[in-house]
Design an enzyme around this catalytic site. Structure first.
Site, PDB file in Angstrom:
ATOM      1  N   ARG A  86       0.700  -1.022  -0.108  1.00  0.00           N
ATOM      2  CA  ARG A  86      -0.063  -0.030  -0.015  1.00  0.00           C
ATOM      3  C   ARG A  86       0.825   1.263  -0.171  1.00  0.00           C
ATOM      4  NH1 ARG A  86      -4.897  -1.192   2.387  1.00  0.00           N
ATOM      5  NH2 ARG A  86      -3.641  -2.723   3.775  1.00  0.00           N
ATOM      6  N   TYR A  87       2.054   1.145   0.705  1.00  0.00           N
ATOM      7  CA  TYR A  87       2.788   2.109   0.854  1.00  0.00           C
ATOM      8  C   TYR A  87       4.445   1.733   0.129  1.00  0.00           C
ATOM      9  CZ  TYR A  87      -0.230   3.230   4.833  1.00  0.00           C
ATOM     10  OH  TYR A  87      -1.361   3.546   5.533  1.00  0.00           O
ATOM     11  N   ARG A  90       7.027  -0.139   2.533  1.00  0.00           N
ATOM     12  CA  ARG A  90       6.825  -1.474   3.352  1.00  0.00           C
ATOM     13  C   ARG A  90       5.607  -2.231   2.600  1.00  0.00           C
ATOM     14  NH1 ARG A  90       5.169   3.533   5.002  1.00  0.00           N
ATOM     15  NH2 ARG A  90       3.370   3.825   6.118  1.00  0.00           N
ATOM     16  N   CYS A  99      -5.785 -17.695  13.237  1.00  0.00           N
ATOM     17  CA  CYS A  99      -5.713 -16.884  14.517  1.00  0.00           C
ATOM     18  C   CYS A  99      -5.899 -17.946  15.841  1.00  0.00           C
ATOM     19  CB  CYS A  99      -6.144 -15.658  14.745  1.00  0.00           C
ATOM     20  SG  CYS A  99      -6.166 -14.624  13.466  1.00  0.00           S
ATOM     21  N   CYS A 103     -11.404 -12.544  17.147  1.00  0.00           N
ATOM     22  CA  CYS A 103     -12.084 -11.165  17.680  1.00  0.00           C
ATOM     23  C   CYS A 103     -13.164 -10.983  16.660  1.00  0.00           C
ATOM     24  CB  CYS A 103     -11.066 -10.147  17.574  1.00  0.00           C
ATOM     25  SG  CYS A 103      -9.334 -10.601  18.183  1.00  0.00           S
ATOM     26  N   CYS A 106     -13.007  -8.183  14.070  1.00  0.00           N
ATOM     27  CA  CYS A 106     -11.856  -8.328  13.272  1.00  0.00           C
ATOM     28  C   CYS A 106     -12.125  -7.695  11.935  1.00  0.00           C
ATOM     29  CB  CYS A 106     -11.368  -9.941  13.110  1.00  0.00           C
ATOM     30  SG  CYS A 106      -9.953 -10.082  11.878  1.00  0.00           S
ATOM     31  N   ARG A 108     -10.427  -8.303   9.327  1.00  0.00           N
ATOM     32  CA  ARG A 108     -10.231  -9.357   8.252  1.00  0.00           C
ATOM     33  C   ARG A 108     -11.200 -10.488   8.635  1.00  0.00           C
ATOM     34  NH1 ARG A 108      -4.143  -8.086   8.476  1.00  0.00           N
ATOM     35  NH2 ARG A 108      -4.060  -6.247   7.009  1.00  0.00           N
ATOM     36  N   ASP A 269     -12.866  -0.471  12.107  1.00  0.00           N
ATOM     37  CA  ASP A 269     -13.182  -0.491  10.656  1.00  0.00           C
ATOM     38  C   ASP A 269     -14.590  -1.150  10.303  1.00  0.00           C
ATOM     39  OD1 ASP A 269     -10.532   0.023   9.691  1.00  0.00           O
ATOM     40  OD2 ASP A 269      -9.854  -1.934  10.774  1.00  0.00           O
ATOM     41  N   ASP A 306      -8.195   3.517   9.354  1.00  0.00           N
ATOM     42  CA  ASP A 306      -7.784   3.284   7.789  1.00  0.00           C
ATOM     43  C   ASP A 306      -8.865   3.440   7.002  1.00  0.00           C
ATOM     44  OD1 ASP A 306      -5.502   1.347   7.392  1.00  0.00           O
ATOM     45  OD2 ASP A 306      -5.989   0.623   9.228  1.00  0.00           O
ATOM     46  N   LYS A 313      -3.760   4.733   6.318  1.00  0.00           N
ATOM     47  CA  LYS A 313      -4.081   5.345   7.562  1.00  0.00           C
ATOM     48  C   LYS A 313      -4.235   6.861   7.605  1.00  0.00           C
ATOM     49  CE  LYS A 313      -2.523   1.397  10.445  1.00  0.00           C
ATOM     50  NZ  LYS A 313      -2.601   0.585   9.166  1.00  0.00           N
TER      51      LYS A 313
END
Ligand code: SF4
Length: 343
Positions: A86-87, A90, A99, A103, A106, A108, A269, A306, A313
């Site tokens: 995205r950037y 990185r 996981c 959560c 979450c 994702r 999100d 985000d 972000k």
């Protein structure tokens, strides 16, 4: 050691009274609660902030119009499987989509879990590594997912050794909940694996409530820090979990007391079925503003959104500066406004 992974197991563990609509929730979103989290849950408290994060509810069956399967736009920045670029400097490397816990908020949630995107195959991992090696602007590789620390130390070491050979990668960062939700995984072999690339290693610990800092979690943080891993925090601002200034202050202080530098406080999100967790941006800004002055500068996180659609972000902390043309109004931590430069 009981791992809860189904609606029926929630009943058996005494976390809900009956399965009800939770089978329908479980068909869509994975359930996962570790023994360490089970110990933290206060069954006598119907509003327990730990249970709220991990025990599914019927409310998840409601998807609101603004919610989306890929709320932060990972897929629109994915040149090869498992990479999000995205950037410029990185990339995310998503080697696994599993996981230890799932959560309920979450971001994702449509990608992780048994029905999610799975683990990268050998050829997919080769292609991801080739992509990183071919892009010399990539300075940092962020292992996320899924939770990269579900991988065994042996497999993590294999990954790290491949990154070690890419000269332009200087930083390897892990995003994980494991030190809190499955602290027993953080043993000597795991710390060695995390450090085995020879690069500078950062680990962003995900925790949302100060009660998550159990003695075992504290021991895991210590092991990581003593082993040379630099520690950062990440938390999500969640209705009914940490949306009050006392809890947030205790959470941020808890991080710092464990040598974890507060880094990101995420605005929740627009993930499907999570509207019951979301607070308004103004409310979040007021909470973050209230942390200023109340707790040390060491404890201040950056409040970020985000931007939906993959635009990255944005810092949405309290708007403390307004104006322009060389004249600004700066708001202090008590709400007082001051001209800058002074009149
Ligand atoms: S640990 Fe992270 S990726 Fe896994 S379910 Fe929780 S928020 Fe999602």
């Amino acid at each position: 050691m009981t791992f809860v992974k189904s609606a029926k197991a929630l009943v058996e563990a005494g976390l809900v009274q009956d399965v009800g609509a939770l089978d329908a929730v479980a068909k869509r979103y994975a359930i996962g609660i570790t023994p360490a989290v089970l110990e933290l849950i206060d069954r006598a408290d119907s509003n327990d902030p730990i249970a709220r994060q991990f025990v599914p509810t019927e409310a998840e069956l409601l998807t609101t119009p603004e919610e989306r399967a890929d709320p932060i736009g990972d897929l629109s920045h994915s040149p090869v499987e498992g990479i999000v670029h995205r950037y410029p400097d990185r990339v995310l490397l998503k080697a696994v989509h599993v996981c230890p816990v799932y959560c309920r908020f979450c971001f994702r949630r449509e990608m992780v879990g048994p029905q999610g995107l799975g683990t990268l195959t050998g050829p997919e991992l080769d292609a991801a590594m080739e992509y990183i090696a071919a892009h010399e602007e990539i300075w940092e590789v962020i292992l996320t997912g899924g939770d990269p620390l579900v991988l065994s130390p042996r497999r993590l070491t294999g990954l790290m050794q491949r990154l070690a050979k890419i000269e332009h990668v200087k930083i390897v960062r892990f995003h994980t909940r494991v030190p809190v939700v499955e602290p027993e995984r953080i043993d000597e072999a795991m710390v060695e694996a995390l450090m085995s690339s020879g690069k500078t290693t950062y680990l962003a610990v995900h925790a949302n409530h100060p009660r998550e800092f159990s003695p075992a979690a504290r021991q895991a943080f210590k092991r990581l820090f003593d082993g040379g891993v630099a520690l950062l925090s990440q938390s999500v601002l969640l209705r009914g979990v940490n949306d009050d200034v006392e809890t947030l202050a205790a959470l941020m202080r808890g991080f710092v007391e464990n040598r974890i530098k507060p880094y990101y406080l995420h605005h929740p999100d627009l993930a499907p079925g999570t509207s019951h967790f979301r607070i308004g941006i103004e409310e979040g800004q007021a909470l973050v503003a209230a942390l200023r002055g109340r707790i040390s500068g060491l404890c201040q996180p950056t409040y970020v959104l985000d931007i939906p659609g993959g635009h990255g972000k944005a810092d949405i902390g309290a708007a403390t500066v307004s104006g322009g043309d060389g004249c600004f109004t700066v708001r202090d931590w008590q709400g007082g406004e001051h001209a800058y430069p002074p009149e």
